[in-house]
Write an enzyme that holds these catalytic residues in place. Structure first.
Site, PDB file in Angstrom:
ATOM      1  N   GLU A 102       0.844  -1.193   0.000  1.00 50.00           N
ATOM      2  CA  GLU A 102       0.000   0.000   0.000  1.00 50.00           C
ATOM      3  C   GLU A 102       0.884   1.250   0.000  1.00 50.00           C
ATOM      4  O   GLU A 102       1.826   1.330   0.784  1.00 50.00           O
ATOM      5  CB  GLU A 102      -0.907   0.017   1.237  1.00 50.00           C
ATOM      6  CG  GLU A 102      -1.980   1.087   1.150  1.00 50.00           C
ATOM      7  CD  GLU A 102      -2.925   1.078   2.349  1.00 50.00           C
ATOM      8  OE1 GLU A 102      -4.085   1.427   2.181  1.00 50.00           O
ATOM      9  OE2 GLU A 102      -2.473   0.703   3.447  1.00 50.00           O
ATOM     10  N   MET A 162      -0.114  -3.655   8.361  1.00 46.74           N
ATOM     11  CA  MET A 162      -0.765  -3.607   7.061  1.00 46.74           C
ATOM     12  C   MET A 162      -1.733  -4.764   6.936  1.00 46.74           C
ATOM     13  O   MET A 162      -1.411  -5.909   7.246  1.00 46.74           O
ATOM     14  CB  MET A 162       0.276  -3.664   5.938  1.00 46.74           C
ATOM     15  CG  MET A 162      -0.315  -3.697   4.535  1.00 46.74           C
ATOM     16  SD  MET A 162      -1.269  -2.211   4.180  1.00 46.74           S
ATOM     17  CE  MET A 162      -2.291  -2.812   2.829  1.00 46.74           C
ATOM     18  N   GLU A 163      -2.931  -4.444   6.409  1.00 49.35           N
ATOM     19  CA  GLU A 163      -4.047  -5.375   6.375  1.00 49.35           C
ATOM     20  C   GLU A 163      -4.018  -6.326   5.195  1.00 49.35           C
ATOM     21  O   GLU A 163      -5.088  -6.662   4.644  1.00 49.35           O
ATOM     22  CB  GLU A 163      -5.367  -4.597   6.364  1.00 49.35           C
ATOM     23  CG  GLU A 163      -5.650  -3.799   5.097  1.00 49.35           C
ATOM     24  CD  GLU A 163      -5.160  -2.371   5.113  1.00 49.35           C
ATOM     25  OE1 GLU A 163      -5.664  -1.564   4.313  1.00 49.35           O
ATOM     26  OE2 GLU A 163      -4.269  -2.048   5.928  1.00 49.35           O
ATOM     27  N   ASN A 164      -2.869  -6.815   4.766  1.00 47.24           N
ATOM     28  CA  ASN A 164      -2.843  -7.810   3.706  1.00 47.24           C
ATOM     29  C   ASN A 164      -3.844  -8.921   4.035  1.00 47.24           C
ATOM     30  O   ASN A 164      -3.880  -9.427   5.158  1.00 47.24           O
ATOM     31  CB  ASN A 164      -1.448  -8.425   3.582  1.00 47.24           C
ATOM     32  CG  ASN A 164      -0.363  -7.373   3.531  1.00 47.24           C
ATOM     33  OD1 ASN A 164      -0.417  -6.434   2.748  1.00 47.24           O
ATOM     34  ND2 ASN A 164       0.642  -7.533   4.382  1.00 47.24           N
ATOM     35  N   GLU A 212      -6.316  -3.899  12.118  1.00 46.15           N
ATOM     36  CA  GLU A 212      -6.046  -4.680  10.910  1.00 46.15           C
ATOM     37  C   GLU A 212      -7.106  -5.751  10.703  1.00 46.15           C
ATOM     38  O   GLU A 212      -7.477  -6.054   9.560  1.00 46.15           O
ATOM     39  CB  GLU A 212      -4.650  -5.307  10.985  1.00 46.15           C
ATOM     40  CG  GLU A 212      -3.512  -4.318  11.194  1.00 46.15           C
ATOM     41  CD  GLU A 212      -3.558  -3.135  10.242  1.00 46.15           C
ATOM     42  OE1 GLU A 212      -3.945  -3.300   9.074  1.00 46.15           O
ATOM     43  OE2 GLU A 212      -3.213  -2.016  10.682  1.00 46.15           O
ATOM     44  N   HIS A 246     -10.151  -4.386   9.035  1.00 53.88           N
ATOM     45  CA  HIS A 246      -9.922  -4.204   7.596  1.00 53.88           C
ATOM     46  C   HIS A 246     -10.283  -5.440   6.777  1.00 53.88           C
ATOM     47  O   HIS A 246     -10.535  -5.332   5.572  1.00 53.88           O
ATOM     48  CB  HIS A 246      -8.445  -3.890   7.334  1.00 53.88           C
ATOM     49  CG  HIS A 246      -8.110  -2.442   7.330  1.00 53.88           C
ATOM     50  ND1 HIS A 246      -8.798  -1.508   6.590  1.00 53.88           N
ATOM     51  CD2 HIS A 246      -7.111  -1.755   7.963  1.00 53.88           C
ATOM     52  CE1 HIS A 246      -8.251  -0.311   6.768  1.00 53.88           C
ATOM     53  NE2 HIS A 246      -7.233  -0.436   7.597  1.00 53.88           N
ATOM     54  N   GLU A 261      -9.476   3.601   6.333  1.00 54.10           N
ATOM     55  CA  GLU A 261      -8.686   3.788   7.543  1.00 54.10           C
ATOM     56  C   GLU A 261      -9.513   4.353   8.694  1.00 54.10           C
ATOM     57  O   GLU A 261      -9.350   3.950   9.842  1.00 54.10           O
ATOM     58  CB  GLU A 261      -7.483   4.689   7.252  1.00 54.10           C
ATOM     59  CG  GLU A 261      -6.517   4.119   6.230  1.00 54.10           C
ATOM     60  CD  GLU A 261      -5.962   2.748   6.616  1.00 54.10           C
ATOM     61  OE1 GLU A 261      -6.073   2.353   7.788  1.00 54.10           O
ATOM     62  OE2 GLU A 261      -5.431   2.059   5.729  1.00 54.10           O
TER      63      GLU A 261
END
Length: 857
Positions: free
Chosen positions: A127, A268-270, A301, A304, A323
């Site tokens: 991102e 990070m919301e992978n 996260e 998300h 966000e």
């Protein structure tokens, strides 16, 4: 030439032309320590056969390009980070074979070698637009697809991606191949590859919709610090909460959380493969606020997975929604499902304050920013996006009611699963569920910038009751919008040494003045608190009686959220030159020792230190510094042994120490000749003490090297770098600045140095870096990358110099003539605004030692 930029119009044109059926990505991580092999096969359809488009790939050596079986010449087709594709068929297959470059800046595929044991660790960070640094992509969120990853890596590694991890197949030469199953449909920016010699712990969650496999991963050198039992507990609590509230099954099969080194972001919301800073696995004792924040990151996260990953924005204009929603939801989950039941108090004391600050800078922008291209996205990815957005959503929940809000969310997830939306889609769902018209609300809150100030105005009759009462609303001249606020008003009286809430009412505030008839005839309380319960996003003011009440004894107020609102109001008044820095510092010293909120204990002394060093009048500063230093020493010694208060006050005392007595205390704590009952001087505290000694000129390179021999980890190397640049010697600053500006310096090491290099009390040395700062502003973003360059320009602004008005003037002159990137100009403008705010506060502090609040009687 577009380079790595992409405009919204280009993305819309490409989305109208294409659908992407699938990606097959083959990565070979055994080809060397500089590059890796990347072969991408993309199947996609074209609505206008014969048309043209482009595909994205950054910083690669392209060997072969084949479109529908026909080769394209990389020398002509691959230009400026794009591969041009002409003569498209209705159904297309593109194959690109390339070598891509490992990153050391936390973007793309980051490669790290742990100095503790020389083990190798890789992780991806995509991102906003960096999947294209690892494989060939149509890099925009609304071209979702499915992904099949095949990874070749050393056979003793762990390899994790979005889909469940398969059994690797050894190839007989020390390598193995991981052939991952195909993922669910998702955007490129939430795909992920994490590989290396990671430690793995597996578990499962049995929930409302079935079983979810869980994984937790960290570096081998951090195994002793991964408190897996606690992390699994938080993960399961969060899953149970979100599955119940959202009433939609977790959509990505399994859930891995990987703690990775040198990470730019918090996490990070992978999809199904969340990456987090491995600083969240602390090797030394931390205060409760640290673990509260870590929990909020974990829950953020996970939120998300539904909001952002399952349902994704069409374009980055709605990045704020991803966000802001996850930020609001994480505190909601924390407060309802974890041990941190007072999470909203912590939000008010810490996170929300970052939104207020950002919204008063010249760079403020609407929450729903106009992100015309990727460069705009980078500039607008800030605390307006996170903290203000979450605050405004909190107000929206109060406006429509929690149950209708949740009902709207549930329908939204069902209607748009695995698709892309715009904010209007969510707004329509909430209007249907709540029955309230929200277009006007969205206009005034999401499409305008700035924070309002609310203050009470009243008259009293002869027996001390209100004969009239109104709430006045103002806005800045630059951002003049007046808004509707859902506002609580609390009336508190002192009873047996406690401030007790006598009454509470909620009203809707609108326009410049709102009459509050419910308070007419009501006896004036000792403390009148606007925005009680903290529904609204607004600065509040205390009337004269209320300010005197809390100044005499804020600790008498038992409710932690109410105290947070008072702390916030007095800090706002200090920053706005309505309360002197000296008075704020004394308020903190008198009351912080009995504060119970973990974030209040941690964050409020940071604000007080800023008041001492930046907002106090120069002629008062030496005395106030001495008062602050001695007050912190008293707080440290009076705190309960082994408590968070003790640890926090010790850290603050170290940072404030400048007298011979204080410096001797630090040296004694470090060598053991001075002890404080219950205080464990562990490795991280040792670095804090040594850095403070270095900043005072009482420790140098030799002492830092000795400590580094004691702690030869990557954390130790980073802390040593910070200690070196803290020294008040020009040579140390120059060497540090050169390292900061060197692209080869690892991102986390650079960050630690930037945070440490320019210090109050070293004004003469700092002044010699003004020219260097402006030189850096011209080039840093281009040479260091946006994220790393932004950290340098934001935190390396030399606001600590004595000649602050001259600095403000110099920035204005530079802005008039520079052609530096807009991001660089932004940070210079923000630094100038901070200086001008400080000058106003200093003038007030010079003119008066007391200041009354707003209001009338």
């Amino acid at each position: 030439m577009p380079g790595t930029n992409l405009t919204r119009d280009e993305a819309a044109t490409r989305a109208a032309l294409l659908d992407v059926s699938s990606y097959d990505v083959e990565l070979d991580l055994t080809t060397g320590d500089k590059t890796f092999g990347s072969t991408t096969t993309i199947a996609f359809t074209c609505r206008e056969p014969g048309g043209s488009t482009f595909v994205d790939l950054v910083d690669a050596t392209v060997h072969e390009i084949t479109l529908n079986g026909a080769p394209l010449d990389p020398a002509t087709a691959y230009v400026d980070s794009r591969i041009q594709l002409d003569g498209l068929a209705a159904d297309n297959q593109l194959v690109v074979k390339a070598d891509c470059t490992y990153s050391h800046t936390g973007e793309g595929l980051h490669r790290f070698v742990d100095p503790s044991d020389d083990r190798v660790y890789l992780y991806s960070q995509f991102e906003v637009p960096d999947a294209r640094r690892v494989f060939t992509t149509f890099e925009q969120p609304d071209l979702k697809s499915v992904f099949t990853f095949t990874v070749t890596a050393p056979e003793h590694w762990k390899v994790v991606s979005n889909a469940p991890t398969p059994e690797p197949v050894a190839t007989g030469d020390g390598k193995a191949v991981w052939s991952f199953p195909t993922t669910a449909k998702m955007s490129t920016y939430i795909t992920a590859i994490v590989a290396g010699e990671y430690h793995e712990v597996l578990d499962t969650y049995e929930g409302k919709f079935g079983t979810i496999p869980l994984g937790h991963y960290c570096r081998q050198s951090l195994v002793d610090y991964m408190d897996t039992e606690e992390l699994v507990k938080i993960t399961k609590q969060s899953f149970e909460f979100f599955e119940e509230k959202f009433d939609y099954p977790y959509p990505f099969g399994k859930y891995d959380q990987l703690y990775v080194p040198e990470y730019n972001m918090g996490a990070m919301e992978n999809a199904g493969c969340v990456t987090l800073r491995d600083e969240y696995l602390p090797r030394s004792r931390q205060a409760r606020s640290f673990f509260e924040f870590r929990t909020s990151v974990i829950t953020h996260e996970m939120a998300h997975m539904w909001f952002g990953d399952l349902v994704t924005m069409k374009w980055w204009d709605d990045l704020w929604l991803n966000e802001s929603f996850a930020e609001w939801a994480c505190y909601w989950c924390e407060a309802e499902a974890t041990e941190f039941t007072d999470a909203w108090t912590g939000f008010a004391n810490a996170r929300k304050q970052t939104g207020y600050r950002a919204d008063q800078l010249p760079s403020t922008h609407p929450i729903a920013a106009d992100n015309v291209d990727l460069h705009a996205v980078e500039v607008n990815f800030d605390m307006i996006t996170y903290a203000k957005g979450a605050s405004v959503l909190k107000q929206l929940v109060a406006w429509v009611g929690l149950d209708p809000f949740v009902a709207g969310l549930r329908q939204y997830f069902k209607d748009f699963a695995f698709g892309n939306t715009e904010f209007s889609d969510l707004l329509a769902a909430l209007e249907r569920s709540s029955g309230r018209e929200l277009q006007g609300w969205a206009q005034e809150w999401l499409q305008t910038a700035g924070v309002n100030t609310l203050r009470p105005e009243f008259a009293l009759d002869s027996d001390g009751s209100y004969s009239s009462f109104q709430v006045l609303q103002t806005a800045s001249a630059e951002q003049p919008t007046l808004r509707r606020h859902r506002l609580g008003i609390g009336l508190y009286d002192e009873v047996d040494g406690h401030l007790v809430r006598r009454d509470y009412l909620e009203i809707d505030v609108e326009g410049a003045s709102t009459q509050v008839e419910q308070l007419v005839g009501v006896r004036q309380p000792d403390l009148l608190l606007l925005n009680d319960e903290d529904h609204a996003y607004a600065k509040i003011r205390l009337d004269e009686r209320s300010l005197a009440c809390v100044t005499a004894g804020l600790s008498k107020l038992d409710d932690s959220l109410a105290r947070a609102l008072v702390w916030g109001a007095t800090w706002d008044m200090t920053r706005d030159a309505e309360m002197t820095a000296s008075d704020f510092v004394r308020l903190v010293l008198a009351n912080i020792g009995s504060e119970t909120d973990s974030w209040g204990v941690t964050r409020i002394p940071v604000s007080a230190a800023m008041a001492v060093n930046f907002y106090s009048a120069p002629e008062n500063r030496a005395a106030l510094r001495a008062e602050w230093e001695s007050g912190l020493r008293e707080l440290m010694l009076a705190a309960e042994p082994g408590s968070d208060h003790q640890l926090t006050f010790t850290r603050a005392y170290a940072a404030a120490s400048h007298s011979d007595t204080a410096v001797a205390d630090l040296q004694g704590l470090l060598d053991g000749s001075f002890t404080v009952e219950g205080l464990a001087v562990d490795q991280d505290l040792r670095w804090s003490l040594l850095t403070a000694l270095a900043a005072s000129g009482r420790a140098g390179d030799a002492e830092i090297e000795v400590e580094l021999e004691r702690d030869p980890t990557i954390e130790g190397k980073e802390k040593a770098a910070a200690a070196r640049v803290a020294q008040p010697r020009l040579e140390a600053k120059e060497a540090g600045w050169a390292a900061i500006m060197d692209p080869e310096t690892p991102n986390e090491t650079s960050r630690e140095m930037v945070f440490s290099i320019f210090r109050f009390g070293q004004e003469d040395v700092v002044a010699q870096f003004v020219d260097k700062y402006f030189d850096a502003a011209e080039t840093a973003i281009d040479t260091l990358g946006f994220h790393k360059g932004s950290v340098v320009l934001e935190y390396g602004f030399p606001k600590q110099i004595v000649a602050q008005q001259q600095l403000a003037d110099r920035v204005a002159e530079w802005l008039d003539r520079t052609s530096a990137p807009l991001g660089a100009q932004r940070f210079a403008r923000e630094g100038r605004a901070d200086v001008l705010r400080a000058l106003a506060a200093q003038a007030l502090d010079a003119g008066s030692s007391t200041r009354s609040g707003a209001g009338a009687s």
